[in-house]
Design an enzyme around this catalytic site. Structure first.
Site, PDB file in Angstrom:
ATOM      1  N   SER A  77       0.792  -1.242   0.000  1.00 19.65           N
ATOM      2  CA  SER A  77       0.000   0.000   0.000  1.00 19.65           C
ATOM      3  C   SER A  77       0.819   1.285   0.000  1.00 19.65           C
ATOM      4  O   SER A  77       0.307   2.328  -0.375  1.00 19.65           O
ATOM      5  CB  SER A  77      -0.941   0.041   1.207  1.00 19.65           C
ATOM      6  OG  SER A  77      -0.203  -0.002   2.410  1.00 19.65           O
TER       7      SER A  77
ATOM      8  N   HIS B  81      -0.620   4.848   7.304  1.00 14.40           N
ATOM      9  CA  HIS B  81      -0.078   5.463   6.094  1.00 14.40           C
ATOM     10  C   HIS B  81       0.141   6.968   6.214  1.00 14.40           C
ATOM     11  O   HIS B  81      -0.697   7.661   6.787  1.00 14.40           O
ATOM     12  CB  HIS B  81      -1.030   5.206   4.920  1.00 14.40           C
ATOM     13  CG  HIS B  81      -1.345   3.761   4.714  1.00 14.40           C
ATOM     14  ND1 HIS B  81      -2.505   3.185   5.164  1.00 14.40           N
ATOM     15  CD2 HIS B  81      -0.635   2.782   4.132  1.00 14.40           C
ATOM     16  CE1 HIS B  81      -2.505   1.893   4.850  1.00 14.40           C
ATOM     17  NE2 HIS B  81      -1.381   1.614   4.232  1.00 14.40           N
TER      18      HIS B  81
ATOM     19  N   ASP C 269      -3.853   7.853   8.014  1.00 17.61           N
ATOM     20  CA  ASP C 269      -4.671   6.948   8.813  1.00 17.61           C
ATOM     21  C   ASP C 269      -3.757   6.215   9.794  1.00 17.61           C
ATOM     22  O   ASP C 269      -2.660   6.692  10.086  1.00 17.61           O
ATOM     23  CB  ASP C 269      -5.476   5.991   7.910  1.00 17.61           C
ATOM     24  CG  ASP C 269      -4.577   5.128   7.033  1.00 17.61           C
ATOM     25  OD1 ASP C 269      -3.349   5.071   7.286  1.00 17.61           O
ATOM     26  OD2 ASP C 269      -5.091   4.504   6.084  1.00 17.61           O
TER      27      ASP C 269
END
Ligand SMILES: *[C@@H]1O[C@H](CO)[C@@H](O)[C@H](O)[C@H]1NC(C)=O
Ligand SMILES: *[C@@H]1O[C@H](CO)[C@@H](O)[C@H](O)[C@H]1NC(C)=O
Ligand SMILES: *[C@@H]1O[C@H](CO)[C@@H](O)[C@H](O)[C@H]1NC(C)=O
Ligand SMILES: *[C@@H]1O[C@H](CO)[C@@H](O)[C@H](O)[C@H]1NC(C)=O
Ligand SMILES: *[C@@H]1O[C@H](CO)[C@@H](O)[C@H](O)[C@H]1NC(C)=O
Length: 365
Positions: free
Chosen positions: A58, A343, A340
């Protein structure tokens, strides 16, 4: 929540990936160098050939994970860039976008959105898929081996040619999902001692394979300090990093550094493998506070995320059955380092990219 579950959530990264001096002067110097040096397109007969191929998770994904209810395809992800959810695990751009810009390229198309034969392939391709590792994490997510298989198939089909690869760069993002998955399956923190070398060995297998396929320059992430992510520090109101996790990270990074040194030593022409030192980059931003060009603090509270669930049962982007938001999101993501619980924000990535300048410069050599 049972302790095991807590660990699972503490560790799970749906991911995708930087170094900061923390001194205003150097930050400015870094960004001006950026403008002067980093647009060397390689041209043969007037055709750009340099491309970027991206593998991993991610910190690098720009849209491949659209399975079920991936958060990155829901609001408030993407509110800063491109203005709506785009499959990036951030409010805006992620490391792939900043790396591409550094290399003088546009961000390469996500594998999921490839269109054969078109101009979309000009900048390479992004195979990274949020939530993955070198080993299987969440079925049916494609592990790194499978992502490299996708790449190999495109080479077999001559979508990309050996000539393309000669001047291309591959980036490999591995930021901890193997460890989240390991702990969620009941593995112990002590057991990491034996699991970490297996992960690093598999990562080295993957890097060697990408090299053998013909990519001559490869960057690979060192793990960021997992114990400093909001999902770990929420226990102490985002005040202190968890040293247990950071020690495990240091072990992983030491093994990776040794392996990469070994690989590069066996190479007679320069150092094809470059480590992107997320560990020191994150610490530098978190500990010293990034400063903007005016010298004032950019991230007043660098440990606190912009977007979070209203209680530990919820995450950024969660809604209830009636569509009510079960999260809160800050007013100005630009003032936050973390987006978040795992990240960075786009502003966070920008600060990290500045901090990673020395690593990125060796990628250009
Ligand atoms: C990666 O996934 C493939 C396909 O599911 C599987 O066959 C392979 O064993 C996995 N590789 C690793 C290293 O876990
Ligand atoms: C690519 O071609 C090689 C050689 O024919 C073959 O061994 C390999 O399995 C192919 N890879 C993929 C992913 O199709
Ligand atoms: C770090 O995390 C581990 C595992 O969740 C936990 O047992 C430990 O108490 C934490 N340490 C600190 C200092 O918060
Ligand atoms: C590098 O070369 C040494 C000596 O030939 C060898 O023992 C080692 O396995 C090689 N390392 C790698 C990563 O290929
Ligand atoms: C960052 O800077 C702010 C304002 O100068 C300060 O209050 C805060 O404690 C700093 N945070 C860290 C983690 O050093």
């Amino acid at each position: 929540m049972a302790p095991g579950q807590k660990l699972l959530f503490t560790f799970f990264l749906c991911s995708s990936s930087f170094l900061l001096t923390g001194k205003g002067v150097e930050v400015v110097e870094g960004s001006s160098r950026h403008h002067h040096q980093h647009h060397h397109h390689v041209k043969h007969n007037g055709v750009d050939t340099k491309k970027l191929f991206v593998f991993g998770d991610s910190y690098a994904d720009t849209g491949n994970n659209r399975i079920s209810n991936g958060d990155s395809w829901k609001l408030p992800y993407g509110i800063t860039f491109p203005g709506k959810p785009s499959g990036r695990f951030s409010d805006g751009r992620v490391f792939t976008d900043f790396l591409a810009r550094y290399l003088g390229l546009k961000s390469p198309v996500a594998y999921k959105f490839r269109r054969f034969g078109g101009k979309h392939l000009k900048y390479g391709m992004n195979f990274a898929f949020g939530g993955t590792g070198v080993f299987d994490t969440t079925a049916p997510y494609p592990n790194m081996t499978t992502q490299i298989d996708f790449f190999e198939r495109l080479l077999n089909e001559s979508v990309f040619t050996p000539f393309d690869l000669e001047t291309s760069i591959a980036h490999v993002s591995l930021v901890g999902n193997d460890y989240s998955a390991y702990l969620s399956r009941g593995g112990s923190v002590q057991g990491l001692q034996t699991f970490i070398p297996q992960v690093v060995n598999e990562l080295v297998v993957d890097i060697k394979r990408i090299y053998k396929l013909g990519v001559k320059k490869i960057s690979v992430t060192a793990l960021q300090p997992l114990g400093c992510l909001p999902r770990s520090t929420i226990q102490n109101s985002f005040q202190r990093c968890n040293d247990t996790f950071n020690q495990a990270v240091i072990f992983h990074n030491t093994l990776l550094q040794q392996a990469v040194t070994n690989l590069n030593n066996n190479h007679t022409h320069g150092s094809p493998i470059v480590i992107i030192d997320l560990y020191n980059a994150f610490l530098s931003v978190i500990q010293q506070n990034a400063t903007n060009q005016q010298g004032s603090s950019k991230f007043a509270n660098p440990m606190r995320p912009c977007c979070r669930g209203i209680s530990p049962a919820y995450y950024c982007g969660n809604v209830d059955q009636n569509g009510n938001n079960m999260y809160t999101v800050c007013q100005h993501p630009n003032n936050y380092f973390f987006w978040d619980d795992s990240h960075p924000t786009q502003a966070g990535w920008e600060a990290l990219t500045t901090a990673l300048q020395p690593n990125l410069d060796s990628l250009q050599r």
